[in-house]
Design an enzyme around this catalytic site. Structure first.
Site, short mmCIF file in Angstrom:
data_model
loop_
_atom_site.label_atom_id
_atom_site.label_comp_id
_atom_site.label_asym_id
_atom_site.label_seq_id
_atom_site.Cartn_x
_atom_site.Cartn_y
_atom_site.Cartn_z
N CYS A 453 101.70 -3.09 29.92
CA CYS A 453 101.24 -3.65 31.20
C CYS A 453 102.43 -3.87 32.13
CB CYS A 453 100.50 -4.96 30.97
SG CYS A 453 99.75 -5.61 32.48
N GLY A 566 98.49 9.73 30.12
CA GLY A 566 99.04 9.95 31.44
C GLY A 566 98.52 11.20 32.11
N ASP A 567 97.76 11.01 33.21
CA ASP A 567 97.34 12.09 34.12
C ASP A 567 96.28 13.02 33.55
OD1 ASP A 567 99.22 11.06 35.85
OD2 ASP A 567 100.76 12.51 35.30
N ARG A 590 92.62 6.51 33.88
CA ARG A 590 92.08 6.66 35.23
C ARG A 590 91.13 7.84 35.36
NH1 ARG A 590 96.98 7.13 39.05
NH2 ARG A 590 97.89 8.17 37.23
#
Length: 725
Positions: A453, A566-567, A590
Site C-alpha cells: 500500500c 501490474g497493467d 484495475r
C-alpha cells in the site's frame, strides 16, 4: 499553409492526420464525436465538476467564488498551485449519509420478537406499530429479472406495475415485482421493510376486532395483508445468508473491552520484544483497580458473569502461564511452552499447500473490492479472491466495520483475508484472533500481509510498503503471524521497493520463504514512489521469480507460488506477462475494476467484444448481489446504489474493442470523446456521475431524496486510484 497543427485544418476522416497524444486510445474515426483532440479542460474530472451535476444541487448561484467568477468585475484570476492540486487526486472527505425510511423507524427487537423490554419501561425511542409506517414507506421497486434489456432507450423493457389495492399497505405494493433477496436465499429477512414487498405478501381475510394486537411484530400480519417467507436468519455453523465469517457477539465484546485472551501473542512478543509490554488496551494499563464501565456499555448479566467463553481480564495472564503444555499445544503450530522454538516459522509440511498455478487471482481493492463485486468476478471466472484490506488494530479492538470486511460468500472457493499493520504487537494478535474466530470453521484459506500500500496514511504508520525498508521488524511480524495462524498459510503482497530505481524485493524474496515461512508471494512491478504512473516492470518481476526458484531449490523446499501484478488488461497481456516472467499467474487489479469479465477472457483465452447489453447484464447481477449482501430495505438499496456507482466510476472507462484501431487495449489509455455502437454503449461510457445514478435506477428504482454520489477519484480512476499494494 502553416505547419502549426493548431492552425491547420485537418481532414475529419483521417485518424492519422490528427496529432497523436500520449496515452490517448486509438478509436476509429467513425465513432469520434469531436475531431478536436481532447485538452486538459475537457477531461473527465472537469466534466464531473460542472455545477449542475449532483454535487452542486444545493447551490443557489452557479458561479464559483473560488475562481473569481462571482467578482463584480467578473475577472477570473489565474489558477494557483492549490487550484491545480484540487482538480486531481482523490475526492477526500466524501460523505454518504445513511438513508432510511422517512419519519418512522421500527424497533428491531419488537419487529423480530414482538417484545421490547425498553418499551415497557417507556425508554425506547422507536416505533412499536406498523401503523403510520406505511404512510411514509416508499412504493415497491418494480423489478423482474426476465425483463428484456435492449441497446436503445429505455434500455430495460419493463412491465406494468400491479398495485395491491387502495388500502394503506396495498397502495405501496407492486404484486408483479421480484425480490432479489428472496430469489437468492429463498427467504427475505427484511419483512415489511423490504422494498420489493409485493413479491412475498398475500391477501388474507381482514382482521376482526380484537386481533389488532396480533398484527404486530412476528405475527406477520397487517390489515388484510400477510408477509410470507420472512425469516430472521441466524448464524448456523458459521454461515448466515450464504455468507460466513460472522464473529460471535461475545467475541467482539471481549475484544472491545480488552478482555480477550491472546496467549500465543503474549508469549511470542515477550520473546522477541521483551522491552515492549504486551497490552491490548488503548492506553497504558495502570496498577490501580480496573476502570469501572458504565451500565450502558455492559449489561448487568454480563457484568456479573463475564462474556460466555471469554476469559476475564484478570484471568488472561494466569491462564496463559498455568495452562498445561498439552493444553497449550492443542492447536497445531502454536507452541506456547517451547520458547526456544516459538520465534521460528512452522515447517512447510505443517501448513496447507496453496496449489495456485494457473489460478485467476482478483486483487484486494479498497472500497470497490467488496463482497458483491468479488461475487461478480467469481461469476465471470475468478478463482482466488481476497477481502478488502483490514487494519490490524481495529480487528484486535473488535471494530464491527472492520470485521465486516472479512465476510466471505459461499461462491468464493479460495478466499483470503488481507491485513495491514506495521508492528508485531498488532499484526500477531490480529493473526491469532483471525485463526481462533474464523479460521477454525474454514472461513479463511490464507491470510495476506499488505506490504504494497503506497498511501501516506498507511506508509507513515510503518505499514504497507514501509515494511520493505524494515526487514528486522518485518521478520518478527511474519514469523509471529505464521505461528499464530497454525496451519493457515501466510502470503505476502509487496512492491519492487519504496524508492524508484532502488528495488530491494529480490533481496527479501529468499527470506520470505526460507526464514519467514511465506506460503505464496505476489509482487507488484512498481515502487511505492511510482504508484501507478509508470508501466509495471515485468523484467524485474522475472528477476524476482528467478531469485525465488533458486532459494527454494537450495533450501530443498516444495514449490512456492509467485504471482505478478501490474497493467494486466486483456487475455493477451495476461499470458504474455506469464510467459515473459515465469510467474505462476497474474493478479488482476484495475483491469478487473474496468472490465470484470476479464476473467472470462483469461479462462477462455480470447478477447471478448462484449456488447452493451451484456455489460448491462453484469450491472444487473451486481445490483442483485448487493441487495443480498446489504439488504433490500431502503438503507440496503441506497448502500447498493452507492457501491454500484463506485463500480461504474471505473467501468465507464472501458472502451469496446470493436471501436479500437489496434489491440490489445492498454490500461492507462484515455479515450477522446466518442459515441458507442448504440445508445446504451454511449451511456455506459459517460463520465458523468449523474448518468451512473441513472443506470442504477434501472434496477434499484428512483433515487431517494437526499441521495448523491461523488466519485472517489476526481480523474475517474485514470491512474489516480489508491489500491492496497
Amino acid at each position: 499553409m502553416t505547419d502549426d497543427p493548431a492552425a491547420t485544418p485537418r481532414p475529419e476522416t483521417s485518424v492519422n492526420a490528427r496529432p497523436a497524444f500520449s496515452g490517448q486510445a486509438p478509436i476509429k474515426a467513425e465513432y469520434l464525436i469531436n475531431t478536436t483532440p481532447i485538452v486538459e479542460s475537457a477531461s473527465a474530472s472537469e466534466l464531473n465538476n460542472i455545477h449542475p451535476d449532483d454535487a452542486a444541487e444545493g447551490r443557489t448561484d452557479s458561479r464559483d467564488s473560488r475562481d473569481g467568477r462571482d467578482r463584480p468585475d467578473n475577472k477570473r484570476r489565474k489558477p494557483n498551485k492549490q487550484d491545480k492540486k484540487d482538480k486531481k487526486g482523490q475526492n477526500k472527505g466524501r460523505h454518504f449519509p445513511v438513508i432510511r425510511e422517512a419519519s418512522v423507524r421500527i424497533c428491531r427487537a419488537w419487529e423480530t420478537t414482538g417484545i421490547c423490554d425498553r418499551a415497557d419501561k417507556g425508554d425506547c425511542r422507536y416505533a412499536h406499530s406498523w401503523e403510520g409506517y406505511f404512510e411514509v414507506k416508499p412504493n415497491d421497486i418494480s423489478y423482474r429479472p426476465d425483463w428484456s434489456l435492449v441497446g436503445e432507450a429505455p434500455f430495460v423493457v419493463e412491465g406494468e406495475r400491479v398495485v395491491g389495492g387502495e388500502d394503506v399497505v396495498g397502495k405501496t405494493l407492486d404484486l408483479d415485482t421480484v425480490c432479489p433477496v428472496l430469489k437468492d436465499l429463498g427467504y427475505c429477512p427484511f419483512g415489511w421493510r423490504c422494498r420489493f414487498l409485493g413479491a412475498h405478501v398475500k391477501r388474507v381475510a381482514a382482521a376482526v376486532d380484537g386481533e389488532k394486537e396480533k398484527e404486530a411484530g412476528p405475527e406477520k400480519r397487517m390489515g388484510e395483508w400477510q408477509v410470507e417467507n420472512w425469516v430472521q436468519s441466524e448464524v448456523e455453523n458459521g454461515w448466515k445468508q450464504k455468507e460466513t465469517n460472522w464473529p460471535e457477539h461475545e467475541v467482539l465484546n471481549a475484544l472491545r473491552r480488552s478482555t480477550a485472551s491472546f496467549p500465543f501473542s503474549e508469549a511470542y512478543l515477550k520473546k522477541v520484544d521483551p522491552d515492549k509490554p504486551f497490552t491490548l488496551q488503548n492506553k497504558k494499563p495502570t496498577k490501580q483497580q480496573p476502570h469501572k464501565r458504565k451500565n450502558n456499555v455492559l449489561d448487568e448479566e454480563e457484568a456479573a458473569n463475564g462474556p460466555t467463553g471469554i476469559p476475564s481480564a484478570g484471568d488472561d495472564e494466569e491462564n496463559a502461564m498455568n495452562a498445561t503444555e498439552n493444553e497449550r499445544n492443542e492447536e497445531k503450530g502454536k507452541v506456547y511452552g517451547e520458547t526456544e522454538a516459538i520465534d521460528v516459522p512452522l515447517r512447510p509440511e505443517e501448513k496447507r499447500r496453496l496449489n495456485w498455478e494457473g489460478g485467476r487471482y482478483l486483487a484486494p481493492l479498497t472500497t470497490v473490492g467488496n463482497l458483491p463485486f468479488r461475487r461478480l468476478c467469481v461469476d465471470y471466472g475468478a478463482t482466488i479472491t481476497v477481502s478488502e484490506m483490514a487494519l490490524a488494530q481495529p480487528l484486535v479492538y473488535g471494530a464491527k466495520e472492520e470485521w465486516a470486511l472479512v465476510r466471505r460468500h459461499e461462491s468464493e472457493k479460495m478466499f483470503g483475508v488481507q491485513v495491514a499493520g506495521g508492528f508485531p504487537n498488532r499484526m500477531v494478535p490480529a493473526a491469532e484472533v483471525i485463526a481462533n474466530t474464523i479460521g477454525k470453521g474454514g472461513g479463511v484459506d490464507f491470510v495476506d500481509v499488505n506490504m504494497g500500500c503506497p498511501i501516506d496514511l498507511v506508509f507513515n504508520q510503518g505499514a504497507g510498503s514501509a515494511l520493505m525498508d524494515s526487514p528486522g521488524r518485518l521478520g518478527k511480524l511474519l514469523v509471529g503471524m505464521n505461528r499464530a495462524l497454525g496451519d493457515i498459510p501466510l502470503t505476502v503482497k509487496f512492491r519492487t521497493g519504496v524508492a524508484h530505481g532502488k528495488p530491494n524485493a529480490h533481496k527479501l524474496i529468499p527470506r520470505f520463504v526460507t526464514e519467514w515461512g511465506a506460503g505464496a508471494l505476489t509482487i507488484h512491478g512498481r515502487s511505492r514512489q511510482q504508484r501507478y504512473s509508470k508501466p509495471a516492470d515485468w523484467e524485474y518481476i522475472k528477476t524476482c521469480v528467478t531469485a525465488l526458484r533458486e532459494s527454494v531449490a537450495d533450501a530443498n523446499l516444495p514449490p512456492v507460488p509467485i504471482f505478478g501484478n501490474g497493467d494486466c488488461f486483456s487475455a493477451a497481456s495476461y499470458y504474455e506477462e506469464m510467459d515473459r516472467s515465469g510467474v505462476d499467474g497474474v493478479m488482476v487489479a484495475r483491469g478487473a475494476l474496468i472490465k470484470p469479465w476479464i476473467f472470462t477472457e483469461i479462462k477462455e483465452r480470447r478477447e471478448w467484444d462484449i456488447s452493451a447489453v451484456e455489460r448491462l447484464e453484469g450491472i444487473k447481477k451486481f445490483a442483485e448481489f448487493g441487495l443480498s449482501h446489504w439488504g433490500s430495505d431502503t438503507q440496503g438499496v441506497n448502500t447498493t446504489r452507492r457501491f454500484l456507482c463506485e463500480a461504474l466510476s471505473f467501468q465507464h472507462r472501458y472502451i469496446p474493442i470493436g471501436l479500437l484501431e489496434r489491440l490489445p487495449a492498454k490500461l492507462n489509455e484515455r479515450p477522446p470523446a466518442y459515441r458507442g455502437r448504440n445508445e446504451l454503449e454511449t451511456l455506459l461510457a459517460s463520465p458523468f456521475a449523474g448518468d451512473w445514478v441513472k443506470i442504477s435506477e434501472m434496477f434499484l428504482g428512483k433515487v431517494d431524496e437526499g441521495f448523491s454520489f461523488v466519485p472517489k477519484h476526481k480523474s475517474n480512476a485514470y491512474g489516480g486510484e489508491e489500491a492496497q499494494g
